[in-house]
Design a protein around this motif. Structure first.
Motif, PDB file in Angstrom:
ATOM      1  N   SER A   2       8.507 -13.263  35.257  1.00 32.99           N
ATOM      2  CA  SER A   2       8.372 -14.710  35.085  1.00 32.99           C
ATOM      3  C   SER A   2       7.988 -15.032  33.643  1.00 32.99           C
ATOM      4  O   SER A   2       7.359 -14.244  32.954  1.00 32.99           O
ATOM      5  N   ARG A   5       4.168 -20.208  30.961  1.00 33.83           N
ATOM      6  CA  ARG A   5       4.353 -21.657  31.017  1.00 33.83           C
ATOM      7  C   ARG A   5       3.210 -22.382  30.309  1.00 33.83           C
ATOM      8  O   ARG A   5       2.091 -21.880  30.257  1.00 33.83           O
ATOM      9  N   PRO A   6       3.482 -23.614  29.842  1.00 30.37           N
ATOM     10  CA  PRO A   6       2.393 -24.444  29.302  1.00 30.37           C
ATOM     11  C   PRO A   6       1.425 -24.820  30.424  1.00 30.37           C
ATOM     12  O   PRO A   6       1.808 -24.847  31.597  1.00 30.37           O
ATOM     13  N   GLN A   7       0.207 -25.126  30.058  1.00 37.69           N
ATOM     14  CA  GLN A   7      -0.777 -25.569  31.045  1.00 37.69           C
ATOM     15  C   GLN A   7      -0.444 -26.988  31.492  1.00 37.69           C
ATOM     16  O   GLN A   7       0.053 -27.792  30.715  1.00 37.69           O
ATOM     17  N   SER A   8      -0.743 -27.271  32.750  1.00 37.51           N
ATOM     18  CA  SER A   8      -0.476 -28.619  33.257  1.00 37.51           C
ATOM     19  C   SER A   8      -1.758 -29.359  33.608  1.00 37.51           C
ATOM     20  O   SER A   8      -1.730 -30.558  33.832  1.00 37.51           O
ATOM     21  N   TYR A  87      -1.432 -16.776  31.405  1.00 38.76           N
ATOM     22  CA  TYR A  87      -1.126 -17.458  30.148  1.00 38.76           C
ATOM     23  C   TYR A  87      -1.521 -16.527  29.008  1.00 38.76           C
ATOM     24  O   TYR A  87      -2.290 -15.586  29.199  1.00 38.76           O
ATOM     25  N   VAL A 105       4.644 -19.538  25.188  1.00 42.53           N
ATOM     26  CA  VAL A 105       5.347 -19.992  26.386  1.00 42.53           C
ATOM     27  C   VAL A 105       6.816 -19.584  26.307  1.00 42.53           C
ATOM     28  O   VAL A 105       7.327 -19.267  25.233  1.00 42.53           O
ATOM     29  N   GLY A 106       7.496 -19.600  27.473  1.00 39.08           N
ATOM     30  CA  GLY A 106       8.933 -19.379  27.505  1.00 39.08           C
ATOM     31  C   GLY A 106       9.360 -17.942  27.290  1.00 39.08           C
ATOM     32  O   GLY A 106      10.545 -17.671  27.089  1.00 39.08           O
ATOM     33  N   HIS A 123       4.091 -29.745  23.861  1.00 42.29           N
ATOM     34  CA  HIS A 123       4.010 -30.122  25.272  1.00 42.29           C
ATOM     35  C   HIS A 123       2.877 -31.116  25.461  1.00 42.29           C
ATOM     36  O   HIS A 123       1.745 -30.866  25.050  1.00 42.29           O
ATOM     37  N   TYR A 133       2.534 -25.297  21.260  1.00 44.23           N
ATOM     38  CA  TYR A 133       2.683 -23.963  21.850  1.00 44.23           C
ATOM     39  C   TYR A 133       3.741 -23.256  21.013  1.00 44.23           C
ATOM     40  O   TYR A 133       4.465 -23.883  20.236  1.00 44.23           O
ATOM     41  N   THR A 135       7.054 -20.334  21.135  1.00 40.97           N
ATOM     42  CA  THR A 135       8.014 -19.612  21.962  1.00 40.97           C
ATOM     43  C   THR A 135       8.885 -18.769  21.049  1.00 40.97           C
ATOM     44  O   THR A 135       8.791 -18.869  19.823  1.00 40.97           O
TER      45      THR A 135
END
Length: 138
Positions: A2, A5-8, A87, A105-106, A123, A133, A135
């Motif tokens: 996987s 990803r950025p934090q949400s 992360y 990320v990514g 983001h 971020y 990538t």
């Protein structure tokens, strides 16, 4: 495998009159840093005086947003429930000569290596906060 990803969730951050141009740049999709007009030193994080010559003659400059991974780690047990693991916090050395702490990320965590070329991507993590971020480079 996987991808990171950025934090949400909620992300703590600090803003001040000195750092406001940095955060405004992030909201505008621009990575900004200070450089000294007296000695040409790069200055990051933002300060009121040049770290090299102590001059107050600092001006904001737009970074090209590319660099390489200097160091990183992968977090599987977050310090707060708001953070979604895994992360990868990292120190990225920007091409302009300064380093910043960020997240990757990514990219799959297993693919990260020191010296990997990266580029900034922004983001939004709230109505008033956009984070830089990094990538993989295109």
């Amino acid at each position: 495998m996987s991808l990171l990803r950025p934090q949400s969730g909620s992300v703590p951050h600090a803003s001040s009159p000195v750092s406001a141009p940095f955060w405004e740049g992030c909201r505008s999709q621009e990575l900004r840093y200070q450089h000294c007009t007296e000695c040409s030193a790069v200055n990051f994080p933002p300060t009121e005086h040049c770290r090299q010559c102590l001059s107050p003659s600092l001006e904001w400059t737009r970074s090209n947003g590319t660099g390489e991974i200097y160091s990183w780690t992968v977090v599987h047990r977050p310090v707060t429930a708001d953070f979604d693991p895994p992360y990868a916090p990292a120190i990225v050395t920007l091409d302009e000569g300064y380093q910043m702490l960020t997240n990757i990320v990514g990219i799959a965590a297993e693919a990260l290596v020191i010296g990997m070329r990266v580029r900034v991507e922004f983001h939004s993590v709230g109505p008033d906060l956009t984070l830089p971020y990094f990538t993989g480079s295109a």
